[in-house]
Design an enzyme around this catalytic site. Structure first.
Site, short mmCIF file in Angstrom:
data_model
loop_
_atom_site.label_atom_id
_atom_site.label_comp_id
_atom_site.label_asym_id
_atom_site.label_seq_id
_atom_site.Cartn_x
_atom_site.Cartn_y
_atom_site.Cartn_z
N ARG B 140 0.78 -1.49 -0.05
CA ARG B 140 -0.03 -0.10 0.21
C ARG B 140 0.95 1.15 0.15
NH1 ARG B 140 -2.43 -3.50 3.49
NH2 ARG B 140 -4.00 -4.64 2.23
N GLY B 200 -1.83 -11.41 8.82
CA GLY B 200 -1.88 -12.76 9.24
C GLY B 200 -2.75 -13.29 10.13
N GLY B 201 -3.99 -12.59 10.19
CA GLY B 201 -4.73 -12.95 11.02
C GLY B 201 -5.63 -14.31 10.85
N GLU B 202 -5.42 -14.66 9.54
CA GLU B 202 -6.07 -16.12 9.07
C GLU B 202 -5.07 -17.36 9.45
OE1 GLU B 202 -6.56 -13.12 7.22
OE2 GLU B 202 -8.40 -13.50 8.29
N ASN B 270 -9.05 -9.37 12.84
CA ASN B 270 -9.87 -10.29 13.38
C ASN B 270 -9.10 -11.70 14.30
OD1 ASN B 270 -9.08 -11.28 10.63
ND2 ASN B 270 -9.49 -13.15 11.64
N ASP B 313 -15.05 -12.63 10.48
CA ASP B 313 -13.82 -11.97 9.82
C ASP B 313 -13.68 -10.80 9.71
OD1 ASP B 313 -11.23 -11.62 8.61
OD2 ASP B 313 -11.85 -12.78 6.63
N ASP B 315 -12.41 -8.04 10.47
CA ASP B 315 -11.06 -6.97 10.93
C ASP B 315 -11.71 -5.56 11.00
OD1 ASP B 315 -10.31 -9.00 8.90
OD2 ASP B 315 -8.45 -8.62 9.55
N ARG B 340 -16.26 -2.61 9.04
CA ARG B 340 -16.62 -3.88 8.31
C ARG B 340 -17.94 -4.27 8.80
NH1 ARG B 340 -12.73 -8.53 6.25
NH2 ARG B 340 -10.90 -7.31 6.35
#
Lengths: 263, 537
Positions: B140, B200-202, B270, B313, B315, B340
Site C-alpha cells: 500500500r 496474518g490474522g488467518e 480479526n 472475519d 477485521d 466492516r
C-alpha cells in the site's frame, strides 16, 4: 566435433534421456492413489474448506469478485486429469493469485478426490433418443441462438458438451421453462434508445454508466445509460419456452441425444 | 594527457549537471516537520493519507465542480506486475517532482510526476514458499523521511531504501513468514520512528505494531495486539498460552497520528480462527478494536472494540479519521471509523469515549450500539444472511469533508451465510475455521456520504457490484472515487451528483486517489489494475 563422435554423443544423450524418463515415470504418481478410498474426499473437503474456500467458495463454485473459477466444472475439460489438477495445486498458476502449495502429496490427492466428489456430473447414462432426428430438430429450433461444435448462433450459451455439465432433467427443464434459471451473461434486458429504437438482448457487462449487450440480432452493442429512455431488466428469457405441443418429450430426448453424441 | 581529458570531462559534466540536480531534488528530503505540515505544500504528498489525520482531503481547487468534466489523462505508468484477484493498492508519495511508488509482489519505482517516466525500479526476490503473502501479494505504499524510503514486504520484512537510487540501506525481519506472517501496509513515519504493522490474522499468528529507528533500523518498541498470559485483556480469552500466541489481530492497515496528544491510532484485525469460536470464548481483546498508543513508548492509552468476539472475519483494519468538530455544541477531538460490521463510529480520541454508532448498510448483525458502546447483537448469522467477510466496507480509505461534515466511504451491501468448522491449526496454513456461502445475486456497492453528527445518509451513488475503491476529496467540493467495474469518478461533495467518469479498464481495488500541483497544473492520480494513471485539465 567430427561426424562419428557426434553420433556417438547423440546415442549417449538419447540413452540418458530414456533412463531419466524411465526413472521419472517410476517415481512420479500419475493416478490418484486414494481414488478408491471414500474417506479421501471427506478429508479433502476439510482441507478445501480451510485452504481453498476463501477464494473458490465453500461450494467450490468460485467467487466472481476475485475471478476465482468454478472448480465443479473443471472435469468437463478434456485436459483435466487427476495428475493435471494435482500439479496445479502443487505448483499454482504463475502470474495469477493461485499460489503453489507445499502440502504433503497425500493431502493434495485428498483435494483431488474432493474435487472429483463435487464435480458437476451432468448426464452419465446414455440418453434414449434418435440423435439423427435430434440433429434436425436442433437445426430447426435451437441453432439460430445456440452453438454446437463451432456452428450455430451465439445469443444463447454454447451447448457443446452440455450434457457433461447438466443432467437430462435440468436440460429438459431449461427447454420447458427457460426463464426459471438464466445464466450470468445471458440475462435479458430491454432498452429504448433516445432515437426510439427498442433493443432486446442479453447483458454481457455493465457498469454505473454503460451497458454492453448482444442484441436479438446477435450484434454486440454498447450503450451509455444516460442516453437511454428505458432500461428494463425484468424481462423473460430471450429463449422461448417450448411446450409439449411445440416439442414433445420424444423431440426433447432426441435433441438431448444429439447433444450427447457431440460431447 | 588521457587522464587530464577525463578530468576535464568530469568537471564539465558536474558543472552542467549540478544545478539541474539541485533544482530537481532537495538533497535532504522531507523532515518530520514537513510531514506534519501535511497539505501546506501542494507539490508534496508525504504520507499515506497526505497528512497524519487520515482525512485524505486536499486543499487544492484548480479542478472544480464546474470544470471537472474537462479532466483528461495526462500520462499512464505500466507496472508490468499483476495482482490477479486483488488490486494495485498503493498510495504514491511525492516530493520534488518525483513519485515514489510501491507495487504488487514488492516491486517499487521512482517516477517523474510530470511525465510518468521512471528513474529506477526495484524488485524483491521473494521466497517461493510465501504463506499469507502469496494469496495477497499487495503493497500500500512507502513511508519517507529525508532521503530514506521504507517499505514492508510479503515475507514480513521492513526495508529502507535510498530514494535517489533505490538501493537498499537496511533490512529487518518483522516476523517469520513461514508461520503465516506477511506485511503490506504503508509505514507511518514520525520524527524518529517508522511504525509498521503485520498481516496474518488467518494464520496461527499474533499481531503487533512495531516502531523502528529509521537510521539504525533497530526496534524501539512493540505493541502486541493479543495480550500475553496474565496481562490486561488476557481475561477476555481462555487461560491458554497457545491460543493467545496464535490469536490473530493483524495490523495490516495504516494508522493516523495526533501530534498534540502524541498518540497513534490503529485498527486491529480479526481473531483467529475467523469463524470457529469454541476454543476462544470471550471478547478476544484487542481484536476488531481501535487502539490509541503513546508514540514514544507504544503503551496503550485506550481501546474501543467494535466487534466483540468476532466470528465473521470483520477485521477493523480501517483508516482512523481524525477531525476536530463541534459535537453537541462543544468542540471535540474525534476519531471516526466506518467499520466492516456495517456501523459508522465517532469516538472521543483523547479518552476513547463512545459518542456515536449508527449503521450505514442494511446489516442485520446488531440492532444498535448501546449507550455503553457495546453492540446489541440480534443476528449471529442464524437469522439470515450477514455482511460477507469482506464487510460493509473494508480497508480502502474513506474521506472526511470538513465544513460539510460528511464522512464519505465506499459501502458494500452483501449477503452471506457462515458455517463454522473446527480447523486443523496447521503452521503456515490458513485457518479460517469454516466456510462462507455468499449470495452473489444480491450484492451491490455504493458511495455513501454520512452526516458525522448523526450517521444519517446524506446522499449515495450506487454501483452494480460491491466495490473496493477508496475515496479522496478536494476543497473545491469534489469527491474522487473508484469502483469494481473500473470507473474512476468525480462527484459533487454536497449533492452526490456524478460529474465525471473515466473507464480505467480494470477494477479499482484498495486504492484511493492522490492529488498535487506541479508547474501550475493540478494532477489527480489513481492506481488501477497494473497501471498508475494521471489526470489533469
Amino acid at each position: 566435433m567430427n561426424g562419428a563422435r557426434y553420433l556417438k554423443h547423440r546415442r549417449h544423450l538419447i540413452l540418458l534421456i530414456i533412463i531419466l524418463l524411465g526413472a521419472n515415470g517410476a517415481f512420479s504418481q500419475t493416478v490418484n492413489p486414494l481414488a478408491a478410498d471414500p474417506r479421501a474426499a471427506r478429508a479433502g473437503g476439510g482441507i478445501f474448506r480451510a485452504q481453498c474456500a476463501s477464494c473458490h467458495g465453500a461450494d467450490a463454485k468460485g467467487i466472481d469478485i476475485i475471478d476465482a473459477p468454478d472448480l465443479t466444472l473443471i472435469w468437463t475439460r478434456v485436459e483435466a486429469t487427476d495428475q493435471a489438477v494435482f500439479q496445479v495445486i502443487r505448483s499454482g498458476i504463475p502470474g495469477s493469485i493461485m499460489p503453489p502449495h507445499g502440502f504433503p502429496d497425500p493431502e493434495i490427492w485428498m483435494l483431488v478426490s474432493y474435487l472429483r466428489s463435487v464435480a458437476v456430473t451432468g448426464t452419465s447414462k446414455q440418453i434414449v433418443g434418435n440423435s439423427t432426428r435430434g440433429s434436425e430438430l436442433f437445426q430447426g429450433n435451437c441453432s439460430l441462438c445456440h452453438r454446437v461444435d463451432g456452428s450455430g448462433g451465439s445469443l444463447g450459451p454454447d451447448l457443446t458438451a452440455i450434457t457433461a455439465r447438466r443432467t437430462q432433467a435440468a436440460l429438459t427443464d431449461s427447454i420447458r421453462n427457460p426463464s426459471a434459471n438464466i445464466a450470468r451473461r445471458y440475462k435479458p434486458v430491454s432498452l429504448l434508445t433516445d432515437a426510439n429504437e427498442r433493443v432486446r438482448g442479453a447483458i454481457k457487462s455493465e457498469d454505473a454508466f454503460s451497458i454492453q449487450v448482444m442484441d436479438s440480432n446477435q450484434v454486440l452493442r454498447g450503450f451509455s445509460k444516460s442516453a437511454l429512455r428505458e432500461l428494463n431488466r425484468d424481462e423473460p428469457s430471450l429463449m422461448p419456452a417450448f411446450s409439449e405441443r411445440q416439442l414433445s418429450e420424444t423431440d426433447v430426448n432426441d435433441i438431448l441425444s444429439f447433444l450427447q453424441s457431440v460431447r | 594527457m588521457k587522464q587530464l581529458l577525463i578530468r576535464v570531462l568530469l568537471i564539465s559534466v558536474s558543472l552542467v549537471s549540478w544545478p539541474t540536480f539541485i533544482q530537481a531534488q532537495d538533497a535532504d528530503g522531507p523532515t518530520f516537520e514537513d510531514i506534519l505540515r501535511g497539505f501546506e505544500d501542494p507539490s508534496r504528498w508525504l504520507t499515506y493519507s497526505g497528512d497524519y489525520s487520515g482525512r485524505r482531503h486536499s486543499p487544492l481547487t484548480q479542478i472544480t465542480t464546474d470544470n471537472v468534466d474537462q479532466l483528461r489523462p495526462a500520462w499512464t505508468f505500466q507496472t508490468g506486475t499483476t495482482t490477479r484477484g486483488r488490486g494495485f493498492e498503493t498510495t504514491p508519495l511525492l516530493d520534488d517532482g518525483v513519485l515514489y511508488v510501491t507495487g504488487s509482489n514488492n516491486y517499487a519505482w521512482a517516477i517523474d510526476a510530470r511525465s510518468g517516466r521512471s528513474f529506477w525500479q526495484y524488485r524483491r526476490n521473494l521466497p517461493d514458499d510465501l504463506t499469507y503473502g502469496a494469496s495477497a501479494p499487495v503493497n500500500r505504499g512507502f513511508g519517507m523521511l529525508g532521503n530514506q524510503l521504507f517499505m514492508v514486504t510479503l515475507d514480513a520484512h521492513l526495508m529502507s531504501f535510498d530514494r535517489r537510487t533505490g538501493d537498499v540501506i537496511w533490512e529487518r525481519e518483522l516476523a517469520d513468514y513461514q508461520v503465516g506472517y506477511s506485511s503490506t501496509m504503508a509505514p507511518l513515519v514520525l520524527d524518529n520512528k517508522v511504525i509498521v504493522g503485520i498481516s496474518g490474522g488467518e494464520y496461527q499468528t499474533r499481531g503487533f505494531i512495531d516502531a523502528f529507528d529509521p537510521v539504525l533500523g533497530e526496534r524501539i518498541w512493540r505493541f502486541n495486539t493479543i495480550p500475553g498470559p496474565g496481562e490486561t485483556g488476557s481475561e477476555t480469552w481462555p487461560d491458554d498460552p497457545a491460543i493467545l500466541a496464535g490469536g490473530g489481530g493483524g495490523t495490516w492497515m495504516n494508522g493516523s497520528y495526533d501530534a498534540d496528544l502524541n498518540l497513534i491510532y490503529w485498527g486491529i484485525g480479526n481473531p483467529n480462527p475467523d469463524y470457529y469460536d469454541e476454543n476462544r470464548p470471550g471478547d478476544n481483546l484487542y481484536t476488531d478494536s481501535i487502539v490509541a498508543l503513546d508514540a514514544n513508548t507504544g503503551e496503550m492509552r485506550w481501546h474501543y472494540q467494535f466487534t466483540p468476539h468476532d466470528v465473521n472475519d470483520w477485521d477493523s483494519n480501517h483508516m482512523p479519521v481524525l477531525a476536530n468538530i463541534e459535537w453537541q455544541g462543544q468542540p471535540r477531538r474525534v476519531v471516526m471509523v466506518g467499520n466492516r460490521n456495517g456501523f459508522f463510529y465517532v469516538l472521543d480520541r483523547v479518552t476513547g469515549e463512545f459518542l456515536l454508532g449508527e449503521p450505514f448498510t442494511a446489516t442485520t448483525w446488531a440492532r444498535e450500539i448501546g449507550a455503553d458502546g457495546r453492540p446489541i447483537v440480534v443476528n449471529d448469522g442464524s437469522l439470515g444472511c450477514l455482511p460477507d467477510p469482506w464487510g460493509s466496507t473494508n480497508f480502502y480509505p474513506p474521506t472526511f469533508f470538513p465544513g460539510l461534515d460528511l464522512f464519505i466511504l465506499t459501502a458494500r451491501e452483501t449477503c452471506a451465510i457462515y458455517v463454522p468448522e473446527e480447523p486443523a491449526n496447521t503452521r503456515g496454513q490458513a485457518n479460517f475455521g469454516g466456510t462462507v456461502f455468499i449470495d452473489s445475486e444480491q450484492g451491490y456497492g455504493a458511495l455513501r456520504a454520512l452526516d458525522v453528527h448523526s450517521g444519517e445518509l446524506e446522499w449515495e451513488f450506487t454501483y452494480p457490484s460491491p466495490s473496493f475503491g477508496g475515496v479522496m476529496s478536494t476543497a473545491s467540493g469534489l469527491v474522487f472515487a473508484g469502483d469494481h467495474e473500473g470507473n474512476f469518478m468525480a462527484f459533487d461533495a454536497a449533492s452526490g451528483e456524478n460529474l465525471w467518469h473515466y473507464q480505467t479498464g480494470s477494477r479499482i481495488w484498495g486504492a484511493a486517489a492522490i492529488t498535487y500541483m506541479l508547474d501550475g497544473v493540478q494532477y489527480v492520480l489513481i492506481p488501477s489494475g497494473t497501471t498508475l494513471m494521471a489526470f489533469a485539465l
